[in-house]
Scaffold this motif. Structure first.
Motif, short mmCIF file in Angstrom:
data_model
loop_
_atom_site.label_atom_id
_atom_site.label_comp_id
_atom_site.label_asym_id
_atom_site.label_seq_id
_atom_site.Cartn_x
_atom_site.Cartn_y
_atom_site.Cartn_z
N GLY A 99 0.71 -1.18 -0.08
CA GLY A 99 0.19 -0.08 -0.09
C GLY A 99 0.91 1.43 -0.04
N ALA A 100 1.76 1.25 0.55
CA ALA A 100 2.79 2.40 0.49
C ALA A 100 3.70 2.69 -0.49
CB ALA A 100 3.69 2.25 2.01
N GLN A 101 3.89 1.57 -1.28
CA GLN A 101 5.01 1.23 -2.20
C GLN A 101 4.53 2.10 -3.41
OE1 GLN A 101 5.45 -3.00 -3.40
NE2 GLN A 101 7.21 -2.18 -4.71
N ARG A 102 5.50 2.72 -4.02
CA ARG A 102 5.49 3.40 -5.17
C ARG A 102 6.11 2.48 -6.32
NH1 ARG A 102 3.82 7.80 -7.70
NH2 ARG A 102 4.69 7.88 -9.78
N PHE A 103 5.27 2.02 -7.20
CA PHE A 103 5.83 1.08 -8.20
C PHE A 103 6.62 1.71 -9.23
CE2 PHE A 103 2.11 -0.72 -6.38
CZ PHE A 103 2.55 -1.95 -6.08
N GLU A 104 7.71 1.10 -9.68
CA GLU A 104 8.57 1.47 -10.74
C GLU A 104 8.53 0.20 -11.92
OE1 GLU A 104 9.77 4.36 -11.34
OE2 GLU A 104 9.47 5.06 -9.49
N PRO A 105 8.56 0.64 -13.15
CA PRO A 105 8.63 -0.53 -14.03
C PRO A 105 9.89 -1.46 -13.87
CG PRO A 105 8.31 1.39 -15.29
CD PRO A 105 8.67 1.74 -13.80
N ASP A 145 -9.63 9.82 -12.27
CA ASP A 145 -9.91 9.55 -11.04
C ASP A 145 -9.79 8.14 -10.34
OD1 ASP A 145 -11.35 9.46 -8.60
OD2 ASP A 145 -13.38 9.83 -9.51
N PRO A 146 -8.87 8.15 -9.24
CA PRO A 146 -8.41 6.90 -8.87
C PRO A 146 -9.59 5.95 -8.54
CG PRO A 146 -7.47 8.30 -7.57
CD PRO A 146 -8.17 9.15 -8.75
N ALA A 147 -10.68 6.55 -7.96
CA ALA A 147 -11.92 5.91 -7.33
C ALA A 147 -12.66 5.23 -8.64
CB ALA A 147 -12.61 6.94 -6.66
N ALA A 148 -12.17 5.49 -9.71
CA ALA A 148 -12.96 4.96 -10.92
C ALA A 148 -12.85 3.48 -10.87
CB ALA A 148 -12.58 5.31 -12.27
N SER A 149 -11.73 3.02 -10.23
CA SER A 149 -11.46 1.35 -10.12
C SER A 149 -12.37 0.99 -9.14
CB SER A 149 -9.93 1.12 -9.77
OG SER A 149 -9.88 1.78 -8.43
N GLU A 185 -15.00 -8.62 -3.65
CA GLU A 185 -15.17 -7.90 -2.53
C GLU A 185 -13.64 -7.44 -1.92
OE1 GLU A 185 -16.67 -11.66 -1.66
OE2 GLU A 185 -16.73 -10.97 -3.80
N ASN A 186 -12.83 -8.61 -1.96
CA ASN A 186 -11.49 -8.24 -1.30
C ASN A 186 -10.76 -6.94 -2.24
OD1 ASN A 186 -12.00 -10.32 0.24
ND2 ASN A 186 -10.67 -11.67 -1.02
N ARG A 187 -10.84 -7.24 -3.41
CA ARG A 187 -10.33 -6.29 -4.46
C ARG A 187 -10.78 -5.00 -4.25
NH1 ARG A 187 -9.78 -7.96 -10.56
NH2 ARG A 187 -8.14 -6.84 -11.04
N ILE A 188 -12.19 -4.62 -3.78
CA ILE A 188 -12.70 -3.27 -3.83
C ILE A 188 -12.20 -2.91 -2.59
CG2 ILE A 188 -14.74 -2.09 -2.97
CD1 ILE A 188 -16.40 -4.00 -5.07
N ALA A 189 -12.13 -3.67 -1.14
CA ALA A 189 -11.41 -3.05 -0.09
C ALA A 189 -10.04 -2.73 -0.22
CB ALA A 189 -11.60 -4.40 0.89
N ARG A 190 -9.54 -3.33 -1.04
CA ARG A 190 -7.90 -2.99 -1.14
C ARG A 190 -7.67 -2.13 -2.19
NH1 ARG A 190 -4.18 -8.41 -1.67
NH2 ARG A 190 -2.54 -6.87 -1.28
N LEU A 191 -8.72 -2.01 -3.26
CA LEU A 191 -8.44 -0.78 -4.02
C LEU A 191 -8.73 0.59 -3.33
CD1 LEU A 191 -10.09 -2.04 -7.17
CD2 LEU A 191 -7.76 -0.94 -7.23
N LYS A 192 -9.62 0.29 -2.30
CA LYS A 192 -10.07 1.79 -1.38
C LYS A 192 -8.87 2.35 -0.73
CE LYS A 192 -15.20 1.39 -0.94
NZ LYS A 192 -16.13 0.81 -0.09
N GLN A 193 -7.84 1.15 -0.03
CA GLN A 193 -6.70 1.65 0.36
C GLN A 193 -6.01 2.25 -0.39
OE1 GLN A 193 -6.08 1.03 3.58
NE2 GLN A 193 -8.27 0.69 3.85
N HIS A 194 -5.61 1.47 -1.73
CA HIS A 194 -4.72 2.48 -2.59
C HIS A 194 -5.06 3.80 -3.00
CE1 HIS A 194 -2.56 -1.38 -3.01
NE2 HIS A 194 -3.74 -2.02 -3.59
#
Lengths: 188, 387
Positions: free
Chosen positions: B20-26, B202-206, B237-246
């Motif tokens: 959750g705290a990570q910033r991803f790099e290619p 809008d990141p909330a779109a996910s 359901e899990n996916r939505i919960a985690r996306l909300k964190q992101h």
């Protein structure tokens, strides 16, 4: 043993059909009587319990599928997927719905992914009854352009139909006149 | 055993905090191509052959305003990697998009009816790009190879790649070639959110998209588990919960590009009949009803909403459906865009109800609007026999 079953599977997948001659002349197939003017090959393949398949050059190049006596609530092809059930025939269906029935059945026999263009829905006067006919064009899952001609006749609340489908290039036009003559001679 | 389980759970929660705290790099540079003599080079070779076939496939939609839009959006989100990604719009009414190791991306037409706007579309494309940027395909391919044994894997892999296009997508997923694992999917979710948020979407779109997908699936209790898509992706359901964190990390982007949003919706509306006819043919009536409700809420034209609600009722054929279809077609018939087809369907439905005069009027209206309709012989037959 394993090898034998793999062979059997390969044979099934490769459609090892066997054939018998359907000579030119009068025939009655699945309750439909008609006259052919050339020889055909009757295949052992079927698309459902009440079907028979004829071909000239192999099923993938051209085939005439006869499906007869479909009752209210039955499907024209055997359902293979719960995800994508075959639509059911209803005795009160009008020609537009019969066309949709055939199109959706064909689509679903290929995972629901074929985009079928159905056109030229029209009546066809037959001896003693009226049939309905339409054309289809689509690309099969291998990307081959195919065309099809379908005639549907309802009798005593049962659906009878013949679908001629073939590779759009060469194989469809080659049999078009023969198919037209078979369809025109249809009697139930 | 219990201790092991608790340790695993602890590890999993720590991992997710870290993620959750990570910033991803290619993990690969722009323009990357593997050495042909490596295992990755071999995989690319196979996928490239498949892409060559695809380039002439009739199942791909090319050179339309919609494909141009998709290409531009993918390019924008991919940034420096734009030149490495090629997007193909596949005629397939199911909900899916997929990413291949060489930068080939597939977007199903069924996706276009399920995303409400450019943000939601971006959320899916960002997720797929994340798979590419983090080299998920090759990692997963190597895992699958290890677990299957090389000989068996190559056989199955080759067989799958020689399948036809539609079969391929299924078989490739089945043999595990492209089936990402849960961790990769979760990483792609998190990285996808990062990608869209940093490009002004809008990141909330996910989350809104997944909520809708859940609602659509929930509409039909009879089927869901066997779908490959849902078998390979995290539980919704899990996916939505985690996306909300992101998405919390990014906040909401101000809507600076309203016209962009409208552009996507307009493009979908322009192609709506073609897309929706294929959707309705799936006979997934409850899910399609959910979809049309969403389209109505988005503000897609009333004519199309009424007409397709009518189509749904007519084709479902349950008790009361024909009546409901007639009411809706009557309304749809007042709009120019849906008038012709509505009159024709009304004609047929009136015949069923013994309303021959009304049927005649409806068929006449149909032929007035489209005198050269390809089914005019059929309609004229009824006009003559309905006297």
């Amino acid at each position: 043993m394993k090898k034998i079953s793999i062979l059997a599977l390969a044979c099934m997948l490769a459609a090892c059909a066997h054939y018998s001659l359907a000579p030119e002349g009068a025939h009655t197939v699945q309750g439909m009587s008609f006259v052919s003017t050339t020889d055909w090959n009757k295949s052992s393949l079927r698309s459902g319990a009440k079907s028979e398949v004829w071909t000239k050059d192999g099923e993938r190049l051209n085939q005439l599928t006869f499906i007869g006596g479909i009752k209210d609530g039955q499907t024209i092809f055997t359902s293979r997927s719960k995800e994508l059930p075959m639509p059911e025939f209803r005795a009160n269906m009008l020609p537009n719905e019969l066309m949709e029935l055939v199109v959706t059945s064909l689509k679903n026999s290929s995972g629901g992914e074929l985009v079928i263009d159905a056109t030229n829905l029209r009546p066809q006067r037959l001896q003693g009854s009226i049939g309905f006919r339409f054309d289809m064009s689509y690309y099969d899952s291998n990307g081959l352009a195919r065309r099809a001609d379908c005639i549907m006749v309802k009798k005593d609340d049962r659906l009878n139909l013949i679908i001629f489908s073939a590779a759009g290039m060469h194989y469809y036009p080659k049999e078009a006149a023969e198919v037209d003559s078979i369809f025109s001679s249809l009697q139930l | 055993m219990r201790l092991l389980l608790s340790l695993l759970l602890l590890f999993a929660s720590l991992a997710s905090v870290a993620e959750g705290a990570q910033r991803f790099e290619p993990t690969l540079p722009p323009g990357y191509a593997p050495d042909k003599s490596t295992d990755e080079g071999g995989l690319w070779y196979q996928v490239e052959r498949f892409e060559e076939q695809l380039q002439t496939s009739p199942h791909i939609i090319r050179n339309t305003a919609l494909t141009e839009y998709l290409e531009e959006l993918v390019c924008q989100l991919a940034g420096d990697y734009c030149g490495s990604i090629r997007v193909y719009l596949v005629k397939n009414p199911h909900f899916n998009a997929s990413m291949y190791p060489n930068g080939m991306m597939h977007v199903h037409t069924g996706l276009l009816l399920r995303v409400a706007n450019a943000d939601e579309l971006g959320a899916v494309l960002g997720h797929e790009l994340a798979h590419y940027l983090r080299s998920h395909s090759i990692d997963q391919w190597r895992n699958a190879k290890k677990s299957l044994g090389i000989a068996a894997f190559i056989d199955i892999g080759l067989a799958a790649l020689h399948e036809d296009l539609h079969g391929l997508a299924r078989d490739v997923a089945t043999v595990g070639l492209m089936r990402y694992n849960r961790e990769q999917e979760s990483e792609a979710d998190a990285y996808g959110v990062q990608i869209i948020a940093t490009h002004g979407y809008d990141p909330a779109a996910s989350v809104s998209l997944w909520k809708y997908i859940e609602a659509e699936r929930g509409a039909d209790k009879s089927k869901d588990t066997s779908s490959i898509f849902f078998a390979t992706h995290p539980k919704v359901e899990n996916r939505i919960a985690r996306l909300k964190q992101h998405i919390k990390r990014y906040g909401k982007n101000p809507k600076t590009d309203e016209t962009d949003l409208d552009e996507f919706q307009n493009l979908v509306v322009a192609e709506y009949e073609g897309l929706m006819d294929e959707q309705i043919a799936l006979q997934e009536y409850e899910q399609t009803a959910e979809m049309i409700d969403r389209h109505a809420a988005i503000g897609y034209p009333d004519s199309l909403i009424k007409f397709y609600r009518a189509e749904l009722h007519r084709q479902r054929k349950k008790f009361g459906d024909e009546r409901a279809a007639i009411d809706l077609y009557r309304k749809a018939a007042t709009f120019e865009r849906t008038a012709a087809r509505s009159h024709r369907e009304l004609g047929y439905l009136y015949i069923k109800h013994g309303l021959n005069d009304a049927a005649k009027d409806a068929f006449e209206s149909y032929l007035e609007i489209t005198p050269n309709a390809d089914d005019r012989e059929m309609i004229n037959f009824y006009l003559e026999t309905l006297r």
